[in-house]
Design a protein around this motif. Structure first.
Motif, PDB file in Angstrom:
ATOM      1  N   SER A  53      42.353  45.774  41.826  1.00 30.81           N
ATOM      2  CA  SER A  53      42.537  44.566  41.009  1.00 30.81           C
ATOM      3  C   SER A  53      43.961  44.024  40.981  1.00 30.81           C
ATOM      4  O   SER A  53      44.301  43.228  40.091  1.00 30.81           O
ATOM      5  N   GLY A 106      46.324  35.134  29.557  1.00 35.32           N
ATOM      6  CA  GLY A 106      46.243  35.404  30.995  1.00 35.32           C
ATOM      7  C   GLY A 106      46.175  34.071  31.709  1.00 35.32           C
ATOM      8  O   GLY A 106      45.808  33.051  31.098  1.00 35.32           O
ATOM      9  N   THR A 108      44.053  33.359  33.805  1.00 34.28           N
ATOM     10  CA  THR A 108      42.625  33.054  33.925  1.00 34.28           C
ATOM     11  C   THR A 108      42.234  31.971  32.921  1.00 34.28           C
ATOM     12  O   THR A 108      41.493  31.040  33.258  1.00 34.28           O
ATOM     13  N   PHE A 132      41.183  32.586  45.191  1.00 30.83           N
ATOM     14  CA  PHE A 132      40.895  33.037  43.827  1.00 30.83           C
ATOM     15  C   PHE A 132      40.083  31.940  43.138  1.00 30.83           C
ATOM     16  O   PHE A 132      40.629  30.913  42.744  1.00 30.83           O
ATOM     17  N   CYS A 176      46.429  28.207  46.290  1.00 30.95           N
ATOM     18  CA  CYS A 176      46.826  29.510  45.767  1.00 30.95           C
ATOM     19  C   CYS A 176      47.895  30.040  46.715  1.00 30.95           C
ATOM     20  O   CYS A 176      47.629  30.292  47.887  1.00 30.95           O
ATOM     21  N   ASN A 180      45.364  34.841  47.163  1.00 24.39           N
ATOM     22  CA  ASN A 180      44.547  36.031  46.938  1.00 24.39           C
ATOM     23  C   ASN A 180      43.149  35.685  47.448  1.00 24.39           C
ATOM     24  O   ASN A 180      42.602  34.673  47.016  1.00 24.39           O
ATOM     25  N   ALA A 209      50.363  32.989  40.774  1.00 24.36           N
ATOM     26  CA  ALA A 209      50.297  34.308  40.125  1.00 24.36           C
ATOM     27  C   ALA A 209      51.198  35.330  40.824  1.00 24.36           C
ATOM     28  O   ALA A 209      51.745  36.233  40.194  1.00 24.36           O
ATOM     29  N   THR A 237      51.648  34.083  35.539  1.00 20.62           N
ATOM     30  CA  THR A 237      51.066  35.163  34.744  1.00 20.62           C
ATOM     31  C   THR A 237      52.066  36.282  34.478  1.00 20.62           C
ATOM     32  O   THR A 237      52.999  36.484  35.267  1.00 20.62           O
ATOM     33  N   SER A 239      50.692  39.249  34.271  1.00 17.77           N
ATOM     34  CA  SER A 239      49.829  40.385  34.649  1.00 17.77           C
ATOM     35  C   SER A 239      50.327  41.160  35.861  1.00 17.77           C
ATOM     36  O   SER A 239      49.898  42.286  36.091  1.00 17.77           O
ATOM     37  N   LYS A 240      51.160  40.538  36.686  1.00 22.18           N
ATOM     38  CA  LYS A 240      51.489  41.156  37.974  1.00 22.18           C
ATOM     39  C   LYS A 240      52.834  41.880  37.900  1.00 22.18           C
ATOM     40  O   LYS A 240      52.896  43.030  37.532  1.00 22.18           O
TER      41      LYS A 240
HETATM   42  C1  LIG Z   1      45.648  34.269  42.368  1.00 20.32           C
HETATM   43  C2  LIG Z   1      45.350  34.750  40.999  1.00 20.32           C
HETATM   44  N1  LIG Z   1      45.449  33.896  39.990  1.00 20.32           N
HETATM   45  C3  LIG Z   1      45.190  34.273  38.730  1.00 20.32           C
HETATM   46  C4  LIG Z   1      44.818  35.560  38.447  1.00 20.32           C
HETATM   47  C5  LIG Z   1      44.460  35.889  37.035  1.00 20.32           C
HETATM   48  O1  LIG Z   1      45.314  36.783  36.467  1.00 20.32           O
HETATM   49  P1  LIG Z   1      45.520  36.853  34.889  1.00 20.32           P
HETATM   50  O2  LIG Z   1      44.366  36.205  34.213  1.00 20.32           O
HETATM   51  O3  LIG Z   1      45.589  38.292  34.602  1.00 20.32           O
HETATM   52  O4  LIG Z   1      46.785  36.123  34.625  1.00 20.32           O
HETATM   53  C6  LIG Z   1      44.708  36.503  39.465  1.00 20.32           C
HETATM   54  C7  LIG Z   1      44.311  37.905  39.171  1.00 20.32           C
HETATM   55  O5  LIG Z   1      44.213  38.761  39.986  1.00 20.32           O
HETATM   56  C8  LIG Z   1      44.975  36.078  40.782  1.00 20.32           C
HETATM   57  O6  LIG Z   1      44.865  36.912  41.813  1.00 20.32           O
END
Ligand SMILES: Cc1ncc(COP(=O)(O)O)c(C=O)c1O
Length: 378
Positions: A53, A106, A108, A132, A176, A180, A209, A237, A239-240
């Motif tokens: 993930s 996030g 998302t 993505f 993107c 991804n 991201a 984000t 998250s990374k």
């Molecule tokens: C290209 C891309 N955008 C957005 C996200 C969403 O991440 P998050 O909702 O954790 O910020 C991801 C998660 O893997 C991603 O790969």
């Protein structure tokens, strides 16, 4: 040690029954290591190597953990009073105003917010494929028509073909970058020109991201175009590289009128821990650099393992590598899973390609061993 899970390790160490009385993990490590992430402190990881993930196993940083604990004193309050300092800090980081920033749970949530804002009333959206797809899938449920344009031979976005799919009904073009699951990065001038020219006809959404992992000096973020007032939305984000995937915090960057439209569709709002975590993460450049360094090291190990088995892969600009399995990816994933390594889900139509995320040195060794076993048993 690498193959023991947490419970087995405790049992082996004779500590299982006393574990909770002793105060859990932090009580078992020397005080200097106690403030470090578990993997950094050299403790065994729990269960299989989780490489499915694109997470950052080192987060949250010690400073962020401290901030999250501190925020609990305020967790009985609504978070509104704390959002402005975060908006101010992000605006300063991006060289824009707080009115350009939309905070989301996030990225998302930011992607879905854009899908909702621009996906209604028979809208059309253009994207690459695979990519993505969260924004597109959300908009599709609202009735939008999605033009999914196959990637080119290098597995990058086919920008010319994407442009050709624009119609009178196109409300948004999604890019993107880095992408991804492919890990590709578009040439700097090409992406800038593409976004600038298309934004005269429709809204362009740039999902960034993985932007922090881009190593090319001076590579442009599409926030440059937001600064000049263009019809461009950028998502980012925590998250990374910041290692906060479980905390859920990200943001959109857009011209104030566009940002206001998007803000009206945000549903979740942030939690107090997310705000505190983000503020602390932005003040922790040491952890940011550490994450980038560890990611580069892990990627080198993945490349080495793939080279050893002559498996083709795409040079990645993110925290994962996309490689050719030479057989159905689901079958390959099942075989890796049986070896204790979780890899990314299938990405149709590229059903003989697998995405593996970077992890700790333990995880990477585990991946290399599992790959060798799976290839040998082919
Ligand atoms: C290209 C891309 N955008 C957005 C996200 C969403 O991440 P998050 O909702 O954790 O910020 C991801 C998660 O893997 C991603 O790969």
């Amino acid at each position: 040690m690498a193959n023991l899970n947490r419970r087995q390790w405790l049992r082996t160490a004779g500590l299982g029954s006393a574990f909770s009385l002793l105060g859990g993990w932090q009580a078992l490590v020397p005080s200097t290591a106690a403030s470090l992430p578990l993997h950094k402190a050299g403790l065994p990881s729990d269960g299989p190597a989780r490489l499915a993930s694109n997470e950052n196993p080192y987060g949250p940083s010690p400073k962020v953990r401290e901030a999250i604990l501190k925020c609990l004193d305020e967790a009985c309050r609504y978070p509104f009073a704390r959002t402005q300092p975060l908006l101010d800090k992000l605006a300063q980081k991006e060289g824009l105003t707080p009115e350009h920033i939309v905070l989301t749970a996030g990225s998302t949530e930011g992607l879905k917010t854009a899908g909702l804002t621009f996906g209604l009333h028979g809208a059309e959206i253009v994207s690459s494929n695979p990519t993505f797809h969260v924004l597109m899938e959300y908009a599709e449920q609202l009735g939008a028509y999605i033009h999914r344009v196959p990637v080119n031979e290098q597995l990058g976005h086919d920008l010319d073909a994407m442009e050709r799919r624009i119609t009178q009904q196109t409300r948004l073009v999604f890019v993107c970058n880095p992408d991804n699951p492919t890990g590709t990065l578009l040439p700097a001038t090409r992406i800038r020109d593409f976004c600038a020219s298309l934004s005269k006809r429709t809204v362009v959404f740039a999902d960034e991201a993985y932007f922090d992992y881009v190593a090319e000096p001076g590579y442009p973020s599409m926030t440059e175009l937001v600064k000049t007032g263009m019809n461009v939305i950028v998502s980012r984000t925590f998250s990374k590289v910041y290692g906060l995937a479980g905390i859920r915090i990200g943001y959109l960057i857009a011209r104030p009128d566009l940002a206001a439209r998007l803000r009206r569709h945000v549903m979740a709002n942030l939690s107090m821990p997310a705000i505190y975590a983000a503020l602390a993460a932005l003040d922790d450049p040491e952890f940011y650099r550490f994450s980038l360094q560890k990611n580069a090291e892990a990627k080198a190990i993945i490349y080495q393992a793939l080279d050893a088995h002559r498996l083709r892969y795409v040079r990645s600009h993110a925290n994962f590598v996309f490689f050719h399995t030479g057989r159905p990816v689901q079958e390959f994933n099942n075989a890796m899973s049986a070896q204790g390594v979780l890899t990314g889900r299938p990405f149709p139509p590229l059903l003989e390609w697998c995405r593996v995320s970077t992890g700790t040195p333990n995880d990477m060794q585990h991946f290399a061993r599992a790959l060798a076993a799976v290839q040998a048993g082919k």
